[in-house]
Design a protein around this motif. Sequence first.
Motif, PDB file in Angstrom:
ATOM      1  N   GLY A  50       4.687   0.787  -4.206  1.00 20.02           N
ATOM      2  CA  GLY A  50       3.790   1.822  -4.269  1.00 20.02           C
ATOM      3  C   GLY A  50       4.019   2.366  -5.909  1.00 20.02           C
ATOM      4  N   SER A  54       2.763   8.218  -4.201  1.00 18.25           N
ATOM      5  CA  SER A  54       2.092   7.383  -3.295  1.00 18.25           C
ATOM      6  C   SER A  54       2.799   7.123  -1.882  1.00 18.25           C
ATOM      7  CB  SER A  54       1.532   5.941  -3.661  1.00 18.25           C
ATOM      8  OG  SER A  54       2.503   4.866  -3.744  1.00 18.25           O
ATOM      9  N   TYR A  60      -1.061  -2.235  -3.098  1.00 18.67           N
ATOM     10  CA  TYR A  60      -1.876  -0.736  -3.201  1.00 18.67           C
ATOM     11  C   TYR A  60      -2.692  -0.893  -4.308  1.00 18.67           C
ATOM     12  CZ  TYR A  60       1.917  -1.180  -6.913  1.00 18.67           C
ATOM     13  OH  TYR A  60       2.717  -1.573  -8.010  1.00 18.67           O
ATOM     14  N   HIS A  73      -5.031  -6.504  -6.345  1.00 23.82           N
ATOM     15  CA  HIS A  73      -4.493  -5.896  -5.119  1.00 23.82           C
ATOM     16  C   HIS A  73      -3.658  -7.023  -4.018  1.00 23.82           C
ATOM     17  CE1 HIS A  73      -4.078  -3.520  -1.429  1.00 23.82           C
ATOM     18  NE2 HIS A  73      -4.656  -4.606  -0.756  1.00 23.82           N
TER      19      HIS A  73
END
Length: 186
Positions: A50, A54, A60, A73
């Motif tokens: 992250g 987050s 993420y 991603h």
Amino acid sequence: MPAPGSMGVFFCFAAMTLLIFVSVSVPTWDSVYFLVVGRGAAQIRYGVFGFTGSEVAIGYEFTNDRLNSTVLHNLTQALILHPIAAGLAGIAFFFGVCGVAARSRIGTIFMSLVSGLALITTFVAFVIDMVLFGIARNRYRDDNLYAQYGNANWLTLGALVALLMGFCTAVCGIFGRYRSRRDTAY
């Protein structure tokens, strides 16, 4: 005289330690990160699981909408290779310790095999790091934001070099002397 493969044990331990540091990067440990964006209080750091603020998760989305594509991603999900490589380096270290403690060639053979697998995994992880965070850094810079690589990239590179050295010394250690000479004098 040190046991054959003992230097491989040292290098595998060093690589395991470096990869553990990378694996607990942001958001768990704020001092280790792959990319820093912005300055001061608005600074965002990106890690394996992250970014600053987050939740811890595998994969993420970036804070820049231009970076939120399926490919990027999926690359953030592939960062899970860092803890996998750390585990493999730990297994290689364990086999190496067993081989050195028992002066057994089979432990050194297993250490070389597992350290080779850890080396390949770490290499793939390092390539993903440089591609993913290189693209992110350039896109943030295109938006006139400060963006710089973090220390996790270089810790991963250090682990890669340590695993290369560990693999090479483990392979050389396979051919070492494992039985002591018997004293022929009565």
